[in-house]
Design an enzyme around this catalytic site. Structure first.
Site: not given
Length: 723
Positions: A2, A77-78, A101
């Protein structure tokens, strides 16, 4: 993957409505990182912008994520690979509202404060707004796989997943940092250990450090830095070699399976080496229909990658796309400039170009693909470069010792002359003060250097080349448990386990075909066939009357740091571009610096630039070696025997104590020749007056016997033809 961005006041005041336009611009700049969704939020002193690429829970993973009491707001992000395990350990009154998550991070922070990432496995960059405390929390994973940059003044801070995002704010300097960039040893390929701090290449731009949480008080700007992970340094003397190997295999299998978990399509870059083959072996159990992608170039054809990847794909029954990079395929100056602006690093070179093009092909060929599995970062922590650097473990350590000494002497240049020339009369202990007062374990120092290099180069470009096509790169070998395991192997076991990646080869012995498990390491494009990539770079720099070079020399700050005449001479000296000289890549890095200085000043919109046409793959059913001979056949030179070969001015033939002959140019050894080599007999007759025909005749040698060596000497301008 993202895009994250934000603005925060640091003086206790709130953001006004004027910040909305800036947040919108930030989201626009990062759209390629998250093409699926876009959200903006302005709340008191904080503004957040989020662009989403959906891999996990596409229907219900919108960010920002907000805690049940409304006090915590997060964008991330990730991927958090063990989010289910972490969620199960939360207090019983916590009820997660989404399938994201990353939602678990809110409650880990509420429970553990700055230690909230201690048990998290994954790759991530986090911006968390703690409303109740008036604090902004910034964090990155242990290896900095996911980026997060910022610029701050006394009044406010601006954040972005990519540096180009910061440049939408007028307060951010738009200048390349020449002084700091030129001091990065890796940029000039200096034999030094990497600096611990990551260089961002631009003035006023800072990076949230890997394995670190920054907490910024938005009432006065005070900042707390909390390091939540370090590379372990204490050797595990209680574990034997077989246990290390077994544990490594178990952890690696678990890591690959975690990385291969997604609710969208995943692909894999396949080189045919043990690293990507291992990832394929474990991943295809979860993703049996996985598509794999291989670069088919002159270099990968020569080093065996295309042959081994094709064979492995056939053996395992997966689809392999051999993406063609023909000998005449050269990016245009405009396409290279776009790639450079995407990557934001002067380290951009052939490897980055090839991977960027593979991602573009993969996304065009498989439109639903959102993630790419990689075999990257295995070599750095498994001893993968050991036998490239030396002939055995002892000489490998000696080489590391020399690098460690050179690195230490950079901090005390007045002592350097004691280690120059003849054998030094001083011990390396004399440098102990520069190393914190101790003599180092040079292998541990090397691993620390590789940890820094991974952040400066590997994960940086893997992130950007994937992001440019709306793809998330996943790197199973950077599971911190794997790196911790290899870091504590005691010195007595290192030659057994860390020479030529033995720990990985032995762990996979029963899972991979022997020809793959024991295949010697070959670099992505270095080694056999390197000249194909360097020829591309020379042609790129010469295109349109040297457009890239001239733009680089005209860039802000270039006149104070670059010697234009020397750069032009160096480019001219590469002849027709058929060269294996690493100075081609070094010259490109100098040009890249100037181009980045230009781009920082002009800040073009990435979407307004073109990456050129997407590449094609070798048709199904064609063999990547036998069916491409004509495409990659080297150009045949026609040598006129009546012309006079003239040796370069500094060319010398030297005889070593071992009986080998050395061809040196201006004191630099260029070739090692067997005493019986036909080309040696020809070279001994070249004095600048005899014709090629006379030299061949006098040596009793036919032209075809020495054509290849003759071409190499011409390519490197060690000889030239008079007339």
């Amino acid at each position: 993957m993202c895009g994250l961005a934000g603005i925060a006041r640091l003086d206790g005041s709130s953001l006004g409505p004027e910040a909305d336009a800036l947040l919108g611009e930030l989201a626009d700049v990062l759209r390629h990182r998250g093409p699926d969704e876009r959200e903006l939020l302005r709340d008191g002193p904080v503004g957040l912008a989020f662009t989403r690429l959906s891999l996990v829970d596409p229907a219900d993973g919108t960010q920002p994520l907000v805690s049940d009491d409304g006090n915590l707001v997060l964008i991330a992000n990730g991927e958090v690979y063990n989010h289910r395990e972490l969620a199960a350990a939360l207090p019983s009154d916590v009820r997660l509202k989404t399938g994201s998550d990353c939602e678990v991070l809110l409650y880990l922070y509420r429970q553990h404060g700055l230690d909230f990432l201690r048990d998290v496995r994954g790759m991530f960059a986090v911006i968390l707004w703690d409303r109740a405390r008036g604090q902004l929390v910034l964090a990155r994973d242990r290896f900095g796989i996911k980026p997060l940059y910022y610029h701050r003044t006394d009044e406010r801070m601006i954040l972005s997943s990519e540096i180009k995002g910061l440049f939408v704010d007028p307060a951010t300097p738009r200048r390349f940092d020449w002084e700091r960039a030129l001091a990065v040893p890796a940029l000039s390929a200096a034999p030094r250990f990497s600096a611990t701090d990551t260089c961002t290449w631009f003035e006023g731009v800072e990076s949230v450090p890997a394995a670190t949480v920054l907490r910024v008080d938005l009432r006065d700007g005070r900042t707390t830095r909390h390091r939540y992970w370090e590379l372990p340094t204490e050797a595990d003397e209680s574990t034997d070699a077989d246990t290390f190997i077994r544990r490594y295999g178990e952890l690696l299998e678990e890591s690959v399976r975690e990385c291969a978990t997604a609710d969208t399509e995943l692909g894999l870059f396949l080189s045919g080496g043990i690293d990507s083959a291992t990832v394929l072996e474990f991943a295809r159990e979860q993703v049996p229909d996985i598509h794999t992608f291989t670069a088919l170039s002159g270099g990968t054809r020569a080093n065996g990658d295309v042959e081994y990847s094709d064979w492995l794909a056939r053996e395992t029954g997966v689809r392999n796309h051999q993406v063609v990079f023909g000998p005449d395929d050269v990016p245009t100056p405009e396409e290279w400039t776009r790639l450079l602006w995407l990557t934001e690093t002067p380290m951009t070179g052939p490897e980055i170009y090839y991977k960027h093009e593979l991602h573009r092909f993969a996304r065009a060929e498989r439109p639903e693909l959102r993630g790419m599995l990689l075999g990257a970062a295995s070599d750095e922590f498994n001893g993968g470069y050991s036998n490239d650097m030396a002939g055995d473990w002892g000489t490998f350590l000696e080489g590391l010792g020399e690098m460690d000494r050179a690195t230490a002497l950079d901090g005390r240049p007045t002592l350097r002359h004691w280690w120059g020339g003849e054998e030094s009369l001083l011990s390396d202990h004399a440098l102990a003060g520069l190393r914190g007062g101790r003599d180092p374990d040079v292998y541990q120092a090397y691993v620390g250097s590789e940890y820094a290099k991974v952040q400066q180069y590997n994960v940086w470009h893997e992130d950007r080349t994937a992001a440019g096509s709306g793809v998330e790169a996943r790197v199973p070998f950077l599971d911190h448990r794997l790196v911790e395991l290899t870091s504590v192997i005691p010195p007595a076991l290192r030659p057994r386990l860390l020479w030529d990646k033995r720990i990985l080869r032995d762990a996979m012995r029963s899972r991979l075909p022997r020809r793959i498990a024991e295949r010697p390491k070959v670099p992505f494009f270095y080694g056999p066939g390197t000249g194909h990539a360097y020829r591309m770079l020379v042609r790129l720099m010469r295109a349109d009357d040297g457009q890239l070079v001239e733009r680089a020399l005209a860039a802000p700050g270039a006149d104070a740091h670059l010697d234009g005449a020397a750069i032009r001479r160096r480019l001219t000296g590469f002849g027709d571009g058929h060269t294996d000289s690493a100075s081609v890549e070094l010259l490109l890095r100098v040009v890249n610096m100037g181009l980045l200085a230009e781009l920082a000043a002009s800040t073009p919109r990435l979407e307004d630039t073109s990456a050129g046409p997407v590449r094609t793959a070798l048709p199904v059913g064609r063999h990547p070696v036998t069916d491409t001979e004509e495409l990659f056949a080297p150009p045949v030179r026609v040598h006129d025997p009546s012309l006079v070969p003239v040796p370069a001015k500094g060319l010398l033939l030297l005889t070593g104590a071992d009986g080998d002959e050395y061809l040196a140019d201006d004191g630099q050894i260029e070739f090692v020749l067997d005493p019986d080599a036909p080309i040696l007999r020809v070279l001994r007759r070249l004095d600048g007056t005899v014709t090629l025909a006379s030299a061949l005749s006098g040596a009793g040698v036919g032209l075809d016997e020495v054509r290849e060596e003759l071409d190499a000497l011409l390519d490197q301008q060690l000889i030239s033809f008079d007339g």
